[in-house]
Design an enzyme around this catalytic site. Structure first.
Site, PDB file in Angstrom:
ATOM      1  N   LYS A   1      -2.513   5.261   7.226  1.00 54.38           N
ATOM      2  CA  LYS A   1      -3.023   6.419   6.491  1.00 54.38           C
ATOM      3  C   LYS A   1      -1.983   7.554   6.484  1.00 54.38           C
ATOM      4  CE  LYS A   1      -7.308   8.929   6.468  1.00 54.38           C
ATOM      5  NZ  LYS A   1      -8.380   9.404   7.305  1.00 54.38           N
TER       6      LYS A   1
ATOM      7  N   HIS B   1       8.614   3.067   9.014  1.00 52.65           N
ATOM      8  CA  HIS B   1       8.377   2.204  10.168  1.00 52.65           C
ATOM      9  C   HIS B   1       7.106   2.677  10.875  1.00 52.65           C
ATOM     10  CE1 HIS B   1       9.387  -0.489  13.444  1.00 52.65           C
ATOM     11  NE2 HIS B   1       9.118   0.495  14.277  1.00 52.65           N
TER      12      HIS B   1
ATOM     13  N   ASN C   1      13.601   4.060   4.751  1.00 55.12           N
ATOM     14  CA  ASN C   1      12.708   3.030   5.282  1.00 55.12           C
ATOM     15  C   ASN C   1      11.519   3.718   5.945  1.00 55.12           C
ATOM     16  OD1 ASN C   1      11.822   0.406   6.077  1.00 55.12           O
ATOM     17  ND2 ASN C   1      12.611   0.802   8.137  1.00 55.12           N
TER      18      ASN C   1
ATOM     19  N   GLY D   1      21.812  -0.366  12.100  1.00 54.32           N
ATOM     20  CA  GLY D   1      20.917  -0.906  13.132  1.00 54.32           C
ATOM     21  C   GLY D   1      19.548  -1.235  12.568  1.00 54.32           C
TER      22      GLY D   1
ATOM     23  N   ASP E   1      20.434   2.656   8.384  1.00 58.00           N
ATOM     24  CA  ASP E   1      21.831   2.490   8.788  1.00 58.00           C
ATOM     25  C   ASP E   1      22.007   1.065   9.300  1.00 58.00           C
ATOM     26  OD1 ASP E   1      20.885   2.388  11.363  1.00 58.00           O
ATOM     27  OD2 ASP E   1      21.926   4.188  12.061  1.00 58.00           O
TER      28      ASP E   1
ATOM     29  N   SER F   1       0.839  -1.208   0.000  1.00 54.17           N
ATOM     30  CA  SER F   1       0.000   0.000   0.000  1.00 54.17           C
ATOM     31  C   SER F   1       0.872   1.255   0.000  1.00 54.17           C
ATOM     32  CB  SER F   1      -0.974  -0.009   1.186  1.00 54.17           C
ATOM     33  OG  SER F   1      -0.304   0.190   2.400  1.00 54.17           O
ATOM     34  N   ASN F   2       2.047   1.192   0.624  1.00 57.20           N
ATOM     35  CA  ASN F   2       2.956   2.345   0.538  1.00 57.20           C
ATOM     36  C   ASN F   2       3.458   2.541  -0.889  1.00 57.20           C
ATOM     37  OD1 ASN F   2       3.619   3.873   3.121  1.00 57.20           O
ATOM     38  ND2 ASN F   2       3.591   1.747   3.839  1.00 57.20           N
TER      39      ASN F   2
HETATM   40  C1  GAR Z   1       3.743  -0.735   6.801  1.00 58.09           C
HETATM   41  O1  GAR Z   1       2.980  -0.448   7.937  1.00 58.09           O
HETATM   42  C2  GAR Z   1       5.206  -0.463   7.068  1.00 58.09           C
HETATM   43  O2  GAR Z   1       5.437   0.661   7.878  1.00 58.09           O
HETATM   44  C3  GAR Z   1       5.614  -1.711   7.761  1.00 58.09           C
HETATM   45  O3  GAR Z   1       4.961  -2.749   7.071  1.00 58.09           O
HETATM   46  C4  GAR Z   1       3.767  -2.239   6.504  1.00 58.09           C
HETATM   47  C5  GAR Z   1       3.800  -2.527   5.020  1.00 58.09           C
HETATM   48  O4  GAR Z   1       2.582  -2.179   4.427  1.00 58.09           O
HETATM   49  N1  GAR Z   1       7.036  -1.884   7.750  1.00 58.09           N
HETATM   50  C6  GAR Z   1       7.723  -2.421   8.751  1.00 58.09           C
HETATM   51  O5  GAR Z   1       7.206  -2.834   9.765  1.00 58.09           O
HETATM   52  C7  GAR Z   1       9.206  -2.486   8.525  1.00 58.09           C
HETATM   53  N2  GAR Z   1       9.870  -2.857   9.740  1.00 58.09           N
HETATM   54  P1  GAR Z   1       2.476  -2.075   2.846  1.00 58.09           P
HETATM   55  O6  GAR Z   1       3.113  -3.333   2.255  1.00 58.09           O
HETATM   56  O7  GAR Z   1       0.970  -2.045   2.616  1.00 58.09           O
HETATM   57  O8  GAR Z   1       3.162  -0.819   2.400  1.00 58.09           O
END
Ligand code: GAR
Length: 220
Positions: A174, A111, A109, A145, A143, A15-16
């Site tokens: 959202k 999060h 990234n 970590g 980075d 979705s992102n």
């Molecule tokens: C999102 O909430 C993203 O922030 C998270 O996975 C989801 C992916 O949604 N990412 C992490 O947790 C990374 N550590 P999407 O595939 O619908 O974009």
């Protein structure tokens, strides 16, 4: 404006990725998605690529003996598509030091928590269990970590008494769809200045609210 060539790494729903596609198609994000790489052949993100005519590659991590050889294959594909910025969008693999050195300050990234609180996995549940009154999402440079790199932009959402992991995740998602295109647009405009851990945006307008409270203040 020149469009920044990006490569998007995905593992799941995407979705992102879709939010980036939409902003690019409407002309508000000066980027071009040169390639999408999924480590998961069943990721719904791949269907989104098909629908929008975006080149996609599946590179299965299980086909490689170690993290670095998998990452070297990804880098080969990203370079073959002249990618400038690597965008992790729900990519559920940790990157090797080798890959991070290959794209210094050129990997973002997203999060679903307000870092540095709640790095790692299942973070919406952790925020609720901890009793946090706010959570949110963070776009940061990657980075060495896990979820520790320099923070570019964050959005804050309240945690409601009635929240489940799902309702909180949806409220956060959202906002993810708003801040990721914004972070990439700032990069495209060359407006991100990185000094150590601090990422600044010269000429950044003052944020709207001086403070937000949850529960709201009653006259104090
Ligand atoms: C999102 O909430 C993203 O922030 C998270 O996975 C989801 C992916 O949604 N990412 C992490 O947790 C990374 N550590 P999407 O595939 O619908 O974009």
């Amino acid at each position: 404006m020149k469009k920044v060539p990006i490569g998007v790494l995905v593992s799941g729903s995407g979705s992102n990725l879709q939010s980036l596609i939409d902003r690019i198609e409407e002309g508000s994000l000066d980027a071009r998605i040169r390639i999408v790489i999924s480590n998961n052949p069943d990721a719904f993100a791949l269907k989104r690529c098909e629908k929008h005519g975006i080149p996609a590659a599946v590179i299965r991590h299980a086909d490689y003996p170690d993290r670095e050889s998998f990452d070297r294959k990804m880098a080969e594909v990203l370079h073959a598509h002249d990618v400038d910025l690597v965008v992790m969008a729900g990519f559920m693999r940790i990157l090797s030091s080798w890959f991070l050195r290959e794209f210094p300050l050129r990997i973002m990234n997203i999060h679903p928590a307000l870092l540095p609180a709640f790095p790692g996995l299942h973070v919406q549940r952790q925020a609720i269990l901890h009793g946090a009154k706010f959570s949110g999402c963070t776009v940061h440079f990657a980075d060495e970590g896990v979820d520790t790199g320099p923070i570019i932009i964050q959005a804050v959402v309240p945690v409601l008494d009635s929240d489940t992991e799902e309702t909180l995740a949806a409220r956060i998602l959202k906002e993810e769809h708003r801040i990721y295109p914004q972070a990439i647009q700032l990069y495209a405009e060359g407006r991100l200045r990185v000094t150590g851990r601090r990422v600044s945006v010269p000429d950044n307008p003052t944020p709207g609210a001086a403070a937000i409270h949850n529960p709201p203040l009653t006259g104090f």
